[in-house]
Design a protein around this motif. Structure first.
Motif, PDB file in Angstrom:
ATOM      1  N   ASP A 206       0.701  -1.142   0.134  1.00  0.00           N
ATOM      2  CA  ASP A 206       0.001   0.007  -0.045  1.00  0.00           C
ATOM      3  C   ASP A 206       0.934   1.048  -0.040  1.00  0.00           C
ATOM      4  O   ASP A 206       1.712   1.681   0.900  1.00  0.00           O
ATOM      5  N   PRO A 207       0.724   2.153  -1.077  1.00  0.00           N
ATOM      6  CA  PRO A 207       1.701   3.245  -1.040  1.00  0.00           C
ATOM      7  C   PRO A 207       1.569   4.364  -0.068  1.00  0.00           C
ATOM      8  O   PRO A 207       2.444   4.811   0.573  1.00  0.00           O
ATOM      9  N   SER A 208       0.506   4.325   0.571  1.00  0.00           N
ATOM     10  CA  SER A 208       0.074   5.129   1.707  1.00  0.00           C
ATOM     11  C   SER A 208       0.925   4.777   3.074  1.00  0.00           C
ATOM     12  O   SER A 208       1.498   5.345   3.716  1.00  0.00           O
ATOM     13  N   ALA A 209       0.743   3.229   3.129  1.00  0.00           N
ATOM     14  CA  ALA A 209       1.762   2.675   4.219  1.00  0.00           C
ATOM     15  C   ALA A 209       2.940   3.051   4.318  1.00  0.00           C
ATOM     16  O   ALA A 209       3.795   3.121   5.016  1.00  0.00           O
ATOM     17  N   MET A 210       3.917   2.807   2.941  1.00  0.00           N
ATOM     18  CA  MET A 210       4.983   2.942   2.640  1.00  0.00           C
ATOM     19  C   MET A 210       5.477   4.409   2.958  1.00  0.00           C
ATOM     20  O   MET A 210       6.761   4.828   3.396  1.00  0.00           O
ATOM     21  N   ASP A 211       4.733   5.278   2.313  1.00  0.00           N
ATOM     22  CA  ASP A 211       4.993   6.872   2.597  1.00  0.00           C
ATOM     23  C   ASP A 211       5.203   7.233   4.055  1.00  0.00           C
ATOM     24  O   ASP A 211       5.715   8.004   4.257  1.00  0.00           O
ATOM     25  N   ALA A 212       4.254   6.330   4.835  1.00  0.00           N
ATOM     26  CA  ALA A 212       4.280   6.864   6.347  1.00  0.00           C
ATOM     27  C   ALA A 212       5.652   6.497   6.916  1.00  0.00           C
ATOM     28  O   ALA A 212       6.160   6.611   8.044  1.00  0.00           O
ATOM     29  N   ILE A 213       6.462   5.481   6.205  1.00  0.00           N
ATOM     30  CA  ILE A 213       7.692   4.921   7.014  1.00  0.00           C
ATOM     31  C   ILE A 213       8.914   5.775   6.133  1.00  0.00           C
ATOM     32  O   ILE A 213       8.985   5.439   5.129  1.00  0.00           O
ATOM     33  N   ALA A 214       9.334   6.725   6.798  1.00  0.00           N
ATOM     34  CA  ALA A 214      10.349   7.312   6.150  1.00  0.00           C
ATOM     35  C   ALA A 214      11.670   6.622   5.795  1.00  0.00           C
ATOM     36  O   ALA A 214      12.471   6.754   4.874  1.00  0.00           O
ATOM     37  N   HIS A 215      12.178   5.748   6.781  1.00  0.00           N
ATOM     38  CA  HIS A 215      13.292   4.887   6.530  1.00  0.00           C
ATOM     39  C   HIS A 215      13.166   3.563   6.904  1.00  0.00           C
ATOM     40  O   HIS A 215      12.732   3.178   8.214  1.00  0.00           O
ATOM     41  N   TRP A 216      13.258   2.540   6.251  1.00  0.00           N
ATOM     42  CA  TRP A 216      13.157   1.091   6.724  1.00  0.00           C
ATOM     43  C   TRP A 216      14.549   0.661   7.209  1.00  0.00           C
ATOM     44  O   TRP A 216      15.684   1.180   6.873  1.00  0.00           O
TER      45      TRP A 216
END
Length: 585
Positions: A206-216
């Protein structure tokens, strides 16, 4: 222009983490090739496609890659296939051996790819899968299929998904998917990489979930981007609904070998979708290769920057497709007219063309063997080393070491209009050449090639500039300059070159690895690679737009990721601190 200002000081904390990692003790450097496995087993997932009816007996052909030194041809008698712990009849033979340019004790002595053919009935059809276990190194196979039948007799015309029936693309009725932890050992690519983190599933995030995480943590940011952007470039992203990537009608999306990047995604992820698209794209490309090895979709008679055989080898090695060896050889023909031996009198020369010429010969040697391809690899490596050394005084000195310099006139007179007589070398094109040289090293394991890659990494590190107020996030970020003069000045550079950060970082990492392999100190190259990875990491979120993963232009996906597999392996970061939780094969 895409623009994002990230709050909460994320990049600052990320840089601190990278510095801590860089200062951490590292594990002992692993060997270039994975250890031999004279005995073992892998679980193979068989995926029937839509044309396979339940309970219908279907022929399945696939390649089993093995680490160098694991089995001789005679040892293939021990390879057996089990279903539900019961042996089933199988045909097993060597498809390709491990080759070596200089050592007779290695060349042709062990199996690299074994072709396996079985007959299977599936209780359920697509999209279900069924497992078999392939074992080797124990007792001899007792149930044998005596002859290899034409694998393509169990293929069908693709009429759905990424291609249309008019494209005349064929694919196997059943695909065999191997474990990512097995394939990531470099069994197909000759260069070891790392399997994806187990938490990174093969479905689009989900792009919104990915965008909410600045750095993995670790390198998961690149793994997630590799996978998620894959769906964009095959038109399975909302951003491509109105303007699909025109890979069926235009050559441009094929730059940097999109099909090979799909296979590399499969090798690290075990994704059925990536394997299927890799095979389909290889079939599409092969069907548009002329007798001289050129890709006809370009509309040009001799554009060698589109002539690739890496993906053709992978298509052969994963499916047993007997049509691929001829196609692999043709690609070398397409590269023949590029003047690899640079001089001041050369009318044209770039590291990109040099890279794909070398890679074509390396792949042909790996796949087909023979003195002609072996000698071509040796000759090209010699040309490039001489160029790096200054081409017998033709390149001015003193200079930033490691680059392969030409005049701007010899590259592109329009693009380099202000540098026609200036000696320059390109960062991102040099990354392509480094990738080809790393693969060439695997065929000879020679110190001269290792030194060439290490020095090329010195040049790549010298191209890095710290850009304040970077358009990614208004902080200072490292960016590889587009090109560098022999005296160290930037050419055509801007913070937009941050889109080349990942591939340059990966090749600096390999330079570090080879410098250590040669007994030197590669520690100075580690922070350079990590600085660029930070820039890439920040940029991933910049290209998440609402419900889409933007890939601009579409060929950037292959340029970024096809050459970046070995980043983590080559940096050899301390596992305890920089752990991705990888499974052991």
């Amino acid at each position: 222009m895409l623009f994002l200002v990230r709050a909460c000081g994320g990049p600052r904390m990320f840089r601190i983490l990278l510095l801590l990692l860089c200062a951490a003790p590292v594990e002992a450097q692993e060997t270039f090739f994975a250890p031999a496995a004279p005995q073992g087993q892998v679980v193979v997932a068989l995926h029937p496609t839509e044309v396979v009816a339940p309970l219908a007996v279907t022929r399945v052909t696939f390649g089993l890659p093995l680490p160098r030194g694991s089995l001789t041809q005679a040892g293939l008698a021990s390879v057996k296939v089990l279903r539900d712990n019961v042996e089933i009849p199988a045909h097993v033979a060597q498809l390709v051996p491990w080759r070596h340019r200089t050592s007779a004790g290695i060349d042709g002595q062990s199996v690299r790819i074994a072709v396996i053919q079985i007959n299977v009935a599936f209780a359920q059809g697509y999209p279900s899968s069924s497992n078999v276990t392939v074992q080797w190194g124990g007792t001899a196979r007792t149930l044998d299929l005596p002859a290899l039948l034409d694998p393509r007799a169990a293929w069908h015309l693709v009429t759905t998904g990424s291609f249309q029936s008019s494209d005349n693309v064929f694919e196997p009725d059943v695909y065999a998917v191997l474990p990512r932890t097995w394939m990531a050992q470099g069994l197909y690519t000759s260069m070891r990489s790392t399997p994806f983190d187990p938490a990174n599933t093969n479905v689009r995030d989900d792009p919104s979930a990915m965008d909410a995480i600045a750095h993995w943590p670790g390198y998961q940011e690149s793994e997630r981007a590799f996978k998620n952007n894959f769906y964009t470039i095959i038109n399975q992203d909302p951003s491509t609904t109105g303007t699909p990537v025109p890979y069926r009608t235009s050559a441009t999306p094929w730059l940097y070998d999109r099909a090979a990047a799909m296979f590399r995604l499969y090798f690290r992820s075990g994704s059925f979708a990536a394997l299927r698209e890799g095979v389909r794209h290889a079939q599409f490309y092969a069907g548009r290769q002329d007798v001289n090895g050129f890709f006809t979709l370009t509309g040009a008679a001799n554009d060698s920057k589109y002539a690739y055989n890496e993906h053709l080898a992978y298509a052969w090695w994963t499916t047993g497709d007997p049509q691929m060896p001829e196609k692999i050889a043709r690609t070398v023909l397409a590269q023949a007219n590029f003047p690899a031996q640079w001089s001041l009198g050369s009318s044209f020369w770039t590291e990109r063309h040099a890279a794909f010429k070398l890679l074509a010969s390396v792949i042909a040697y790996e796949a087909l063997g023979g003195n002609t391809y072996r000698d071509s690899v040796e000759q090209l490596l010699g040309y490039y080393r001489a160029h790096q050394d200054g081409a017998s005084g033709q390149v001015p000195s003193p200079r930033v070491d490691g680059g392969l310099y030409t005049t701007g006139q010899q590259r592109d007179p329009d693009e380099f209009a202000d540098y026609l007589t200036t000696f320059v070398a390109s960062s991102w094109m040099s990354a392509l050449l480094s990738d080809a040289a790393v693969r060439a090293y695997g065929t000879g394991e020679d110190a001269a090639t290792a030194q060439f890659v290490a020095r090329l990494g010195d040049f790549l590190a010298a191209t890095i500039e710290q850009y304040p107020n970077h358009y990614f996030n208004n902080t200072t970020l490292a960016t590889p300059r587009w090109a560098l003069t022999y005296q160290g000045g930037g050419v055509l550079n801007s913070d937009l070159d941050a889109d080349r950060a990942l591939e340059v970082a990966a090749q600096i990492a390999w330079a570090r690895w080879f410098r250590e392999q040669l007994g030197g100190d590669g520690s100075a190259l580690r922070p350079a690679a990590l600085d660029l990875y930070e820039t890439f990491d920040v940029g991933v979120n910049v290209y998440i737009q609402g419900s889409s993963y933007a890939v601009i232009p579409a060929n950037r996906w292959a340029k970024e990721f096809r050459t970046a597999d070995g980043l983590e392996f080559a940096l050899a970061l301390d596992e305890e601190i920089f752990s991705n939780g990888f499974e052991s094969p």
